[in-house]
Scaffold this motif. Structure first.
Motif, mmCIF file in Angstrom:
data_model
loop_
_atom_site.group_PDB
_atom_site.id
_atom_site.type_symbol
_atom_site.label_atom_id
_atom_site.label_comp_id
_atom_site.label_asym_id
_atom_site.label_seq_id
_atom_site.Cartn_x
_atom_site.Cartn_y
_atom_site.Cartn_z
ATOM 1 N N GLN A 1 0.918 -1.393 0.024
ATOM 2 C CA GLN A 1 -0.008 -0.317 0.137
ATOM 3 C C GLN A 1 0.707 1.439 -0.089
ATOM 4 N N TRP A 2 1.856 1.369 1.000
ATOM 5 C CA TRP A 2 2.741 2.721 0.741
ATOM 6 C C TRP A 2 3.422 2.831 -0.625
ATOM 7 N N GLU A 3 3.758 1.282 -1.224
ATOM 8 C CA GLU A 3 4.753 2.036 -1.843
ATOM 9 C C GLU A 3 4.169 2.344 -3.297
ATOM 10 N N ALA A 4 2.507 1.422 -3.272
ATOM 11 C CA ALA A 4 1.946 2.225 -4.192
ATOM 12 C C ALA A 4 1.808 3.466 -4.306
ATOM 13 N N ILE A 5 1.160 4.235 -3.134
ATOM 14 C CA ILE A 5 0.126 4.976 -3.130
ATOM 15 C C ILE A 5 2.318 6.101 -2.986
ATOM 16 N N VAL A 6 2.945 5.803 -2.310
ATOM 17 C CA VAL A 6 3.894 7.438 -2.609
ATOM 18 C C VAL A 6 5.147 6.898 -3.670
ATOM 19 N N ASN A 7 5.124 5.799 -4.947
ATOM 20 C CA ASN A 7 5.532 5.637 -6.053
ATOM 21 C C ASN A 7 4.767 6.359 -7.259
ATOM 22 N N ASP A 8 3.368 6.344 -6.490
ATOM 23 C CA ASP A 8 2.978 6.965 -7.674
ATOM 24 C C ASP A 8 3.146 8.354 -8.324
ATOM 25 N N PRO A 9 2.897 9.267 -7.284
ATOM 26 C CA PRO A 9 3.424 10.795 -7.831
ATOM 27 C C PRO A 9 4.966 10.600 -8.283
ATOM 28 N N VAL A 10 6.054 10.097 -7.324
ATOM 29 C CA VAL A 10 7.429 9.565 -7.797
ATOM 30 C C VAL A 10 7.386 9.187 -9.509
ATOM 31 N N GLY A 11 6.799 8.518 -9.995
ATOM 32 C CA GLY A 11 7.092 7.965 -11.418
ATOM 33 C C GLY A 11 6.393 8.709 -12.107
ATOM 34 N N ALA A 12 5.260 9.551 -11.511
ATOM 35 C CA ALA A 12 4.960 10.258 -12.379
ATOM 36 C C ALA A 12 5.714 11.651 -13.004
ATOM 37 N N LEU A 13 6.443 12.244 -12.143
ATOM 38 C CA LEU A 13 7.789 13.002 -11.704
ATOM 39 C C LEU A 13 8.740 12.171 -12.803
ATOM 40 N N ALA A 14 9.167 11.411 -12.616
ATOM 41 C CA ALA A 14 10.375 10.850 -12.694
ATOM 42 C C ALA A 14 9.803 10.693 -14.589
ATOM 43 N N ALA A 15 8.906 10.047 -15.010
ATOM 44 C CA ALA A 15 8.637 10.241 -16.605
ATOM 45 C C ALA A 15 8.722 12.104 -16.896
ATOM 46 N N VAL A 16 8.249 12.980 -16.050
ATOM 47 C CA VAL A 16 7.677 14.697 -16.723
ATOM 48 C C VAL A 16 10.261 14.791 -16.132
ATOM 49 N N LEU A 17 10.869 14.095 -15.834
ATOM 50 C CA LEU A 17 12.065 14.550 -15.652
ATOM 51 C C LEU A 17 12.599 14.014 -17.202
ATOM 52 N N ALA A 18 12.098 12.589 -17.201
ATOM 53 C CA ALA A 18 13.050 11.943 -18.610
ATOM 54 C C ALA A 18 12.556 12.598 -20.158
ATOM 55 N N PHE A 19 10.706 13.290 -20.174
ATOM 56 C CA PHE A 19 10.322 13.948 -20.923
ATOM 57 C C PHE A 19 11.036 15.459 -21.637
ATOM 58 N N GLU A 20 11.637 16.178 -19.964
ATOM 59 C CA GLU A 20 12.032 17.311 -19.949
ATOM 60 C C GLU A 20 14.070 16.463 -20.831
ATOM 61 N N VAL A 21 14.149 16.387 -20.629
ATOM 62 C CA VAL A 21 15.294 15.413 -21.068
ATOM 63 C C VAL A 21 15.467 16.041 -22.390
ATOM 64 N N VAL A 22 14.700 14.701 -23.110
ATOM 65 C CA VAL A 22 13.996 15.080 -24.212
ATOM 66 C C VAL A 22 13.471 15.799 -25.046
ATOM 67 N N LEU A 23 12.890 16.710 -24.258
ATOM 68 C CA LEU A 23 12.378 18.134 -24.706
ATOM 69 C C LEU A 23 13.679 19.427 -25.648
ATOM 70 N N VAL A 24 15.039 18.852 -24.303
ATOM 71 C CA VAL A 24 16.084 20.088 -24.449
ATOM 72 C C VAL A 24 16.470 18.842 -25.021
ATOM 73 N N LEU A 25 17.117 17.759 -25.498
ATOM 74 C CA LEU A 25 18.011 17.211 -26.903
ATOM 75 C C LEU A 25 16.760 17.071 -28.063
ATOM 76 N N ASN A 26 16.179 17.608 -27.868
ATOM 77 C CA ASN A 26 15.420 18.084 -29.291
ATOM 78 C C ASN A 26 14.601 19.410 -29.842
ATOM 79 N N THR A 27 14.594 20.108 -28.693
ATOM 80 C CA THR A 27 14.110 21.653 -29.166
ATOM 81 C C THR A 27 15.483 22.794 -28.490
ATOM 82 N N SER A 28 14.616 24.156 -28.810
ATOM 83 C CA SER A 28 15.786 25.075 -28.456
ATOM 84 C C SER A 28 16.187 24.855 -27.269
ATOM 85 N N GLU A 29 14.836 24.333 -26.485
ATOM 86 C CA GLU A 29 15.169 24.877 -24.667
ATOM 87 C C GLU A 29 16.617 24.624 -24.018
#
Length: 608
Positions: free
Chosen positions: A159-187
């Protein structure tokens, strides 16, 4: 009002009615059939969506679909945070922190490798989706735990793993997406890092501030009782929207932090708040899963191939077990608990919702493979939901971590009757526990070798020291009518009102002493109150069990025991039913009568 707003499309009213009926109906049917509710909800959504084509969320709801799912997930995560009381962790604390701090990065790496080598996605897309795959959704784990009845520590870990890791996983995806964005745009990388840091900081600060503020005004009486839940909802939606506006998906972190803060604030009204949120979550989980399954279309499902199947198998049987077992190396957790957690990793709606969001964004950047993210996410959710829905309880029982056989009975109030009943239940292999805050009253039960709990069954010590998953009914039979009523009322939501019983209260037939139906439990033993029952026990009565047969039926038993007071019926399959004024027992051959009757227990009739 027209049933359809346009050709082939359902009206919004019909949409909400359909989703509600399917979701709640699936949960009820699962309860009746003793099946995993998640599986039936998934099947119901697939049937009305891609199966029959009756309902298409994109067509019938349109642009509101995304915000509706986002708000529902936020409320579900907040309710999950409300269950995360730090004091409840105890022996599971080390395991939880390891699953979050070690398991999240290890799981991200393992998922990324599986997506690249098994599913065939390019590295950038695999890294984004791998971050989302950290999550083991609370939308799934809560119904599964309710059905599986696991022991406390592995249930807390999951239960704790599911609830705590849910926002962590979403933020990890945001982090990875930001890296992809930097590599493929002028950001620039600096601006991306600043945006991430700012968003996470604001999310945590908002969650803490909202939790502290609500706790303060609730405790100081600044909000009346009838407005506490509406105020809670309004603040929840407000901080979620504010945080999400700063950094997409950070709102999930905000509401989780807010929920955990309130759960540990020791609010007097905490139980009422949590209970209402649990009811809301049942409805939201149902609706979200129906929408999730119905949103799939045949074109998206056609993108699933053999490599997708290999990816699902590798994730379930290799990535998840290795992640958990590596994270828990060096802990004091026994091997059976590690194995259960390692092979239990159901994914939920957050995975599909976030995958769909980033899939669309990556396709817009020119990554054609990103179109496979949503069907891959759905395939993983469907596979894990079906697998763990049917396997979690059997696996828990195999490893000795789930309740087995007939649900047991908790008896509150140590007495001669409690001991006699405990022995009778033990004889028919029904687990029993006798509880009393007075140690001397438990003496006869201990001498009879019965399990006991010294303390108040409503106390925090009982919450952490009694394995509730072994018990399905409670009998409040102490010498204090008010306490019996309190126990029955307080535990009714947990056990179900049909499974909570108490003795008849003194003078309860008088209007001055009558209580509303919402208080207390169902009355057993008819007109026998505690005083009359204790008197009979001292005169040599006992709880006796008699099995009926073709040659010795219920009428014959009643003729032999005219003064006996029937307590329960045990049918031929081992199901135990306590008798109240509303019960209609069958008394067929092979059934057993459990009653308070004259004579010692060993004089129970052998005629059956």
């Amino acid at each position: 009002m027209a049933l359809e707003s346009q050709a082939g499309a359902l009206s919004p009213v019909m949409v909400f009615a359909l989703v509600g009926a399917l979701g709640v109906g699936a949960q009820w049917l699962a309860w009746r059939l003793r099946m995993p509710a998640i599986v039936l909800m998934l099947l119901a959504g697939l049937a009305v969506g891609p199966g029959l084509g009756l309902f298409d969320p994109a067509r019938d709801i349109g642009p509101l679909m995304g915000p509706m799912v986002a708000i529902a997930v936020a409320i579900i995560l907040f309710e999950g945070g409300l269950t995360l009381n730090i004091h409840s962790l105890r022996g599971a604390a080390e395991g939880v922190w390891r699953l979050v701090l070690i398991g999240a990065p290890v799981g991200w790496l393992g998922s990324t490798l599986a997506l690249h080598y098994a599913a065939g996605l390019e590295w950038s897309i695999a890294a984004v989706f791998g971050g989302i795959m950290i999550v083991t959704g609370p939308t799934v784990i809560a119904p599964l735990l309710r059905q599986a009845r696991l022991t406390r520590r592995p249930a807390q870990l999951l239960q704790w793993e599911a609830i705590v890791n849910d926002p962590v996983g979403a933020l990890a995806a945001v982090l990875a997406f930001e890296v992809v964005l930097v590599l493929n745009t002028s950001e620039t990388a600096a601006s991306a890092v600043w945006a991430m840091a700012r968003g996470i900081t604001i999310a945590i600060a908002l969650g803490l501030a909202a939790g502290w503020g609500l706790s303060r005004v609730f405790r100081d009486g600044k909000v009346p009782e009838y407005m506490k839940v509406p105020v809670l909802f309004a603040v929840l939606l407000g901080v979620f929207a504010l945080s999400d506006g700063v950094l997409h998906e950070s709102g999930l972190l905000t509401v989780t932090v807010m929920g955990v803060y309130i759960a540990n604030a020791d609010l007097p009204s905490y139980a009422e708040l949590r209970r209402f949120k649990e009811h809301a979550t049942v409805l939201l989980v149902s609706g979200v899963f129906i929408l999730l399954a119905a949103s799939m279309n045949l074109e998206a499902l056609a993108l699933l191939d053999a490599r997708a199947a290999i990816f699902v198998v590798v994730t379930i049987l290799l990535v998840r077990p290795l992640t958990v077992l590596l994270s828990l190396i060096g802990t004091k957790l026994p091997l059976n608990e590690r194995l259960l957690v390692a092979f239990t990793g159901p994914r939920g709606v957050v995975l599909v919702a976030v995958a769909g969001l980033f899939g669309e964004r990556l396709v817009a950047l020119g990554f054609e493979d990103a179109a496979r993210l949503t069907p891959l996410a759905f395939a993983l959710v469907a596979a894990t939901v079906v697998l763990h829905g049917f396997s979690l309880r059997p696996m828990g029982q195999l490893l000795g971590l789930a309740g087995q056989g007939t649900p047991g009975v908790i008896i509150t109030g140590g007495s001669q009757f409690a001991t006699s009943l405990g022995r009778a239940l033990q004889a028919i292999e029904v687990p029993v526990l006798i509880s009393d805050p007075n140690r001397s009253r438990l003496r006869s039960a201990r001498e009879a070798g019965l399990p006991t709990f010294f303390g108040d069954i409503l106390s925090e010590a009982a919450e952490h020291g009694v394995e509730i998953m072994n018990f399905g009914r409670i009998l409040a039979v102490s010498d204090n009518d008010a306490y019996n009523t309190l126990v029955a009322t307080d535990l009714a939501p947990e056990f179900g009102r049909d499974n909570v019983f108490q003795l008849r209260r003194a003078k309860q037939e008088h209007a001055r002493h009558a209580l509303p139906a919402s208080l207390g439990g169902r009355i057993i033993l008819g007109d026998l109150g505690h005083y009359e029952l204790a008197k009979r026990m001292t005169e040599g009565w006992s709880v006796r069990t008699t099995t009926l047969s073709e040659t010795y039926d219920f009428d014959a038993w009643q003729a032999d025991n005219p003064e006996a007071v029937i307590l329960a019926e045990l049918n031929s399959s081992g199901a135990l039913t306590f008798i109240t004024s509303e019960t209609k027992p069958k008394w067929a051959s092979g059934h057993s009568v459990i009653a308070v009757a004259r004579g010692p227990a060993d004089r129970a009739s052998k005629r059956g």
